[in-house]
Design a protein around this motif. Structure first.
Motif, PDB file in Angstrom:
ATOM      1  N   SER A  49     -22.319  16.311  25.155  1.00  0.00           N
ATOM      2  CA  SER A  49     -23.776  16.247  25.303  1.00  0.00           C
ATOM      3  C   SER A  49     -24.459  17.167  24.299  1.00  0.00           C
ATOM      4  N   ARG A  50     -23.910  18.365  24.144  1.00  0.00           N
ATOM      5  CA  ARG A  50     -24.466  19.319  23.181  1.00  0.00           C
ATOM      6  C   ARG A  50     -24.312  18.802  21.758  1.00  0.00           C
ATOM      7  N   VAL A  51     -23.163  18.191  21.456  1.00  0.00           N
ATOM      8  CA  VAL A  51     -22.941  17.654  20.113  1.00  0.00           C
ATOM      9  C   VAL A  51     -23.968  16.561  19.805  1.00  0.00           C
ATOM     10  N   GLU A  52     -24.093  15.599  20.699  1.00  0.00           N
ATOM     11  CA  GLU A  52     -25.059  14.521  20.462  1.00  0.00           C
ATOM     12  C   GLU A  52     -26.470  15.089  20.351  1.00  0.00           C
ATOM     13  N   ASP A  53     -26.812  15.998  21.239  1.00  0.00           N
ATOM     14  CA  ASP A  53     -28.138  16.611  21.236  1.00  0.00           C
ATOM     15  C   ASP A  53     -28.407  17.310  19.907  1.00  0.00           C
ATOM     16  N   ALA A  54     -27.508  18.193  19.504  1.00  0.00           N
ATOM     17  CA  ALA A  54     -27.714  18.977  18.286  1.00  0.00           C
ATOM     18  C   ALA A  54     -27.716  18.108  17.034  1.00  0.00           C
ATOM     19  N   GLN A  55     -26.767  17.189  16.935  1.00  0.00           N
ATOM     20  CA  GLN A  55     -26.653  16.371  15.728  1.00  0.00           C
ATOM     21  C   GLN A  55     -27.809  15.394  15.569  1.00  0.00           C
ATOM     22  N   VAL A  56     -28.156  14.704  16.643  1.00  0.00           N
ATOM     23  CA  VAL A  56     -29.234  13.716  16.557  1.00  0.00           C
ATOM     24  C   VAL A  56     -30.579  14.410  16.396  1.00  0.00           C
ATOM     25  N   ALA A  57     -30.811  15.476  17.139  1.00  0.00           N
ATOM     26  CA  ALA A  57     -32.085  16.186  17.012  1.00  0.00           C
ATOM     27  C   ALA A  57     -32.284  16.692  15.587  1.00  0.00           C
ATOM     28  N   SER A  58     -31.244  17.268  15.005  1.00  0.00           N
ATOM     29  CA  SER A  58     -31.340  17.764  13.637  1.00  0.00           C
ATOM     30  C   SER A  58     -31.644  16.637  12.655  1.00  0.00           C
ATOM     31  N   ALA A  59     -30.929  15.542  12.772  1.00  0.00           N
ATOM     32  CA  ALA A  59     -31.132  14.407  11.859  1.00  0.00           C
ATOM     33  C   ALA A  59     -32.498  13.761  12.039  1.00  0.00           C
ATOM     34  N   ALA A  60     -33.013  13.803  13.258  1.00  0.00           N
ATOM     35  CA  ALA A  60     -34.292  13.159  13.568  1.00  0.00           C
ATOM     36  C   ALA A  60     -35.480  14.091  13.377  1.00  0.00           C
ATOM     37  N   GLY A  61     -35.216  15.376  13.166  1.00  0.00           N
ATOM     38  CA  GLY A  61     -36.308  16.342  13.065  1.00  0.00           C
ATOM     39  C   GLY A  61     -36.970  16.609  14.409  1.00  0.00           C
ATOM     40  N   LEU A  62     -36.174  16.556  15.472  1.00  0.00           N
ATOM     41  CA  LEU A  62     -36.672  16.768  16.831  1.00  0.00           C
ATOM     42  C   LEU A  62     -36.110  18.068  17.397  1.00  0.00           C
ATOM     43  N   ASP A  63     -36.736  18.559  18.459  1.00  0.00           N
ATOM     44  CA  ASP A  63     -36.183  19.701  19.182  1.00  0.00           C
ATOM     45  C   ASP A  63     -35.015  19.227  20.022  1.00  0.00           C
ATOM     46  N   GLN A  64     -34.034  20.104  20.212  1.00  0.00           N
ATOM     47  CA  GLN A  64     -32.921  19.764  21.084  1.00  0.00           C
ATOM     48  C   GLN A  64     -33.392  19.709  22.529  1.00  0.00           C
ATOM     49  N   VAL A  65     -32.910  18.741  23.262  1.00  0.00           N
ATOM     50  CA  VAL A  65     -33.208  18.588  24.680  1.00  0.00           C
ATOM     51  C   VAL A  65     -32.761  19.844  25.440  1.00  0.00           C
ATOM     52  N   TRP A  66     -31.640  20.417  25.032  1.00  0.00           N
ATOM     53  CA  TRP A  66     -31.069  21.600  25.665  1.00  0.00           C
ATOM     54  C   TRP A  66     -32.113  22.696  25.853  1.00  0.00           C
ATOM     55  N   THR A  67     -32.892  22.944  24.805  1.00  0.00           N
ATOM     56  CA  THR A  67     -33.896  24.003  24.865  1.00  0.00           C
ATOM     57  C   THR A  67     -35.275  23.462  25.226  1.00  0.00           C
ATOM     58  N   SER A  68     -35.664  22.352  24.656  1.00  0.00           N
ATOM     59  CA  SER A  68     -37.035  21.853  24.856  1.00  0.00           C
ATOM     60  C   SER A  68     -37.299  21.375  26.278  1.00  0.00           C
TER      61      SER A  68
END
Length: 175
Positions: A49-68
């Motif tokens: 979950s963290r991998v998908e969150d971090a990788q997709v958020a970074s590529a999309a220019g979005l905040d990670q769900v984990w923190t946001s």
């Protein structure tokens, strides 16, 4: 079929397998480590979950769900806020404990963000460079496929660990 439709299907398979793997798993089975030193189901689901969150958020220019969306606080893990599990020691693997409902809720929130992003993409978007630290630089398409591969491996490992628990009469709901 468009490229983003293929990726939506692939990420959907991860989502389905996460839900199936967490179904009926008790807290003890979640933290049991195969052979005493393998990664637990809880750690594997949290990590993917963290991998998908971090990788997709970074590529999309979005905040990670984990923190946001406050999951870092809800999990309350004794780990740095941006930790995704890479290179975890046995102690850190043991530290990742959460009920199945929270693990699924977090993954579902990550998956919703991933789906929302993928739906915006056209075939021309997949050639965009998202990481110049590699040679050759990583494109969006390569990053998404890499994320899928990593997450599918980990959810498969979690499903296997669940099967081991059941095979050994652990976490099966038996008295």
């Amino acid at each position: 079929m468009k490229s983003n439709e293929l990726l939506l299907d692939a990420f959907g398979r991860i989502s389905e397998t996460v839900a199936t793997t967490l179904e009926g798993v008790d807290d003890e089975s979640l933290i049991r480590r195969p052979a005493g030193s393998g990664n637990s189901i809880a750690w594997l689901i949290w990590h993917l979950s963290r991998v998908e969150d971090a990788q997709v958020a970074s590529a999309a220019g979005l905040d990670q769900v984990w923190t946001s969306q406050g999951y870092v606080g809800r999990f309350g893990l004794p780990l740095p806020e941006r930790d995704t599990g890479y290179g975890h020691s046995t102690e850190k693997v043991d530290a990742v404990q959460a009920p199945p409902e929270l693990l699924l809720e977090y993954y579902d929130a990550v998956h919703r963000q991933t789906v929302g992003f993928l739906k915006t993409l056209g075939d021309q978007d997949f050639d965009r460079i998202v990481d110049t630290r590699w040679d050759p630089p990583v494109t969006l398409g390569v990053r998404l496929v890499s994320t899928i591969a990593d997450c599918l491996q980990h959810v498969g490992q979690a499903a296997y660990a669940k099967g081991l628990n059941r095979e050994n009469g652990q976490g099966s709901g038996r008295p």
